[in-house]
Scaffold this active site. Structure first.
Site, PDB file in Angstrom:
ATOM      1  N   GLY A   1       0.811  -1.203   0.000  1.00 52.04           N
ATOM      2  CA  GLY A   1       0.000   0.000   0.000  1.00 52.04           C
ATOM      3  C   GLY A   1       0.847   1.257   0.000  1.00 52.04           C
ATOM      4  O   GLY A   1       0.494   2.261  -0.636  1.00 52.04           O
TER       5      GLY A   1
ATOM      6  N   GLN B   1      -7.796   1.651   5.091  1.00 52.32           N
ATOM      7  CA  GLN B   1      -8.530   1.234   6.285  1.00 52.32           C
ATOM      8  C   GLN B   1      -9.991   0.900   6.002  1.00 52.32           C
ATOM      9  O   GLN B   1     -10.608   0.149   6.748  1.00 52.32           O
ATOM     10  CB  GLN B   1      -8.461   2.318   7.362  1.00 52.32           C
TER      11      GLN B   1
ATOM     12  N   ALA C   1      -3.632  -4.982   1.057  1.00 55.79           N
ATOM     13  CA  ALA C   1      -4.348  -6.222   1.341  1.00 55.79           C
ATOM     14  C   ALA C   1      -4.279  -6.647   2.801  1.00 55.79           C
ATOM     15  O   ALA C   1      -5.229  -7.233   3.327  1.00 55.79           O
ATOM     16  CB  ALA C   1      -3.818  -7.341   0.452  1.00 55.79           C
ATOM     17  N   HIS C   2      -3.164  -6.385   3.479  1.00 58.74           N
ATOM     18  CA  HIS C   2      -3.055  -6.885   4.853  1.00 58.74           C
ATOM     19  C   HIS C   2      -3.988  -6.155   5.814  1.00 58.74           C
ATOM     20  O   HIS C   2      -4.170  -6.587   6.948  1.00 58.74           O
ATOM     21  CB  HIS C   2      -1.609  -6.809   5.348  1.00 58.74           C
TER      22      HIS C   2
ATOM     23  N   CYS D   1       4.904   8.638  23.456  1.00 57.78           N
ATOM     24  CA  CYS D   1       5.703   7.861  24.403  1.00 57.78           C
ATOM     25  C   CYS D   1       6.100   6.501  23.861  1.00 57.78           C
ATOM     26  O   CYS D   1       6.851   5.778  24.502  1.00 57.78           O
ATOM     27  CB  CYS D   1       4.925   7.675  25.701  1.00 57.78           C
TER      28      CYS D   1
END
Length: 462
Positions: free
Chosen positions: A69, A177, A195-196, A320
């Site tokens: 991506g 997303q 794809a992931h 953090c």
């Protein structure tokens, strides 16, 4: 162990696994060759392209597969800018785009181009009117994500697309997303995805370019993928990616209806169970599986490790957890609390009992982490100085969340109407101290340069 980080990488969908194994046997040959093994591989590639194009909402010959991506975003932006170089070298992006988009923007600026970064509100939402105001005669491209990867806010793609279309500017949409949850609103010119994010294998991205959009591929090209993704394709992974995309889209409505109430419960219960928490992102216009919140007085990395020891895998955009000790660019653009940030993104099929156990465990984990970093309970750490009647807290050299903790420790000593200034050289303090004021109902006066850091001044209202 519950895995609550599907927004980073969704577990491999069973359909993807089956398709991957089958394609390893049938799709190993070069799809550009004319012999039977090559023809068989070409049929698999064409079928995968058609399935992906159907999900995207474009023609098969408008879509190519890329190695990721991120690669799709880099190539899409570079190609669109190159194709419209006679128009100009101005790029418009939102301030909360994926880092791959922002890195491309930085590269454009380094090479003499210009970039306008459109701000967002505290929910992470971009205003179409702000996009309209940012467009110029030399604007070559605008970019807008369909939904934010850190806080889940869904963007007004259709409205921004209409604004861009009226100005004759192509719009690139990062749909990484959201694509697994449904089609992207009409009007985009270029679209990318990965794809992931929907349960396909890693290493497969999508780049769709509408017919009529001027596009000039950057770098050397070859005959594969219309010259936009050179090299031998990972055909088994592509087949698995397309098969899983079709499968998750078929399941999306039912799964969204199941996951949204679980996310709503987390959004409602976390502030009730844990004091000093800010839930961030749009309250309604958001992805169904994702919720993000930030905890005052918490070291984000310690919190994630503590939750991991309890069996929960979550992620964070907190400063953090960054090796650079800088706040997440998304949280910074929104102007919300950055410390102790937790993103929960539920995978398909998650058990509601795991969500309940997360809510049971979280209060104790946050309390333990706060004790470890010395959250408000000890003696004041203050010194004199500054204007008359002003208390000064020296937190120079101390990192998130210590500057806010030091502020909270001394605040009871400040009379109503009095001032307290925190000296800090930690970038996160620029977000966290104003956010603390909002949460506490106190007045944030502003900042000023002091020595080797910045002084952040607060006035006590009550």
């Amino acid at each position: 162990m519950p895995y609550f980080d599907a927004a980073s990488a969704a577990p491999l969908h069973p359909v993807a696994r089956q398709a991957l194994l089958a394609a390893l046997d049938e799709g190993w040959a070069d799809p550009a060759r004319l012999y039977r093994e090559g023809r068989r591989a070409r049929l698999l590639l064409d079928a995968a392209r058609e399935a992906a194009a159907e999900a995207v909402g474009c023609r098969p010959d408008e879509l190519v597969f890329t190695p990721s991506g991120t690669r799709a975003l880099h190539d899409g932006i570079a190609g669109a800018l190159g194709g419209r170089r006679r128009t100009g070298r101005h790029l418009v992006v939102s301030a909360v785009e994926h880092s791959a988009v922002l890195h491309s923007a930085e590269l454009l600026e380094a090479n003499g181009g210009t970039v306008t970064r459109v701000p967002v509100d505290r929910t992470g939402l971009a205003d179409p009117a702000a996009y309209a105001a940012a467009l110029r005669p030399d604007t070559a491209l605008a970019a807008l994500q369909s939904a934010n990867h850190e806080v889940g806010t869904e963007q007004p793609v259709a409205e921004v697309a209409a604004v861009c279309r009226a100005a004759g500017v192509p719009l690139l949409v990062d749909a990484a997303q959201s694509l697994g949850w449904g089609p992207v609103a009409e009007g985009w010119s270029l679209l990318t995805a990965s794809a992931h994010k929907w349960g396909g294998p890693a290493g497969v991205g999508l780049l769709a370019v509408r017919k009529g959009v001027r596009f000039a591929a950057r770098g050397p090209v070859d005959e594969r993928e219309s010259g936009r993704a050179p090299g031998f394709p990972d055909l088994p992974a592509i087949v698995a990616a397309a098969a899983s995309l079709r499968a998750v889209r078929a399941e999306a409505a039912a799964e969204a209806a199941r996951l949204r109430p679980l996310v709503d419960r987390i959004r409602a219960r976390v502030p009730e169970l844990v004091p000093d928490v800010e839930v961030v992102g749009h309250p309604a216009r958001r992805l169904p599986h994702l919720v993000t919140f930030s905890c005052l007085y918490v070291d984000g990395e310690a919190l994630l490790h503590a939750l991991d020891r309890e069996g929960f895998s979550v992620s964070s955009g907190s400063s953090c957890t960054s090796s650079t000790l800088e706040p997440s660019h998304v949280l910074r653009a929104m102007g919300v609390l950055s410390e102790g940030n937790v993103r929960v993104s539920l995978p398909r099929g998650v058990d509601g009992a795991d969500v309940e156990r997360f809510l049971e465990v979280l209060p104790g984990v946050v309390a333990d982490v706060r004790r470890q970093v010395g959250a408000p309970s000890g003696a004041p750490a203050a010194s004199g100085g500054g204007e008359e009647g002003e208390l000064v807290v020296d937190a120079l050299g101390k990192r998130c969340p210590i500057p806010v903790i030091e502020l909270a420790k001394v605040f009871e000593r400040v009379p109503v109407g009095g001032l307290v200034t925190v000296l800090s050289d930690d970038e996160a303090a620029r977000l966290d101290i104003p956010a603390w004021c909002d949460m506490r109902g106190q007045e944030y006066v502003g900042e000023r340069g002091v020595g080797g850091g910045v002084g952040y001044t607060v006035r006590r209202r009550s």
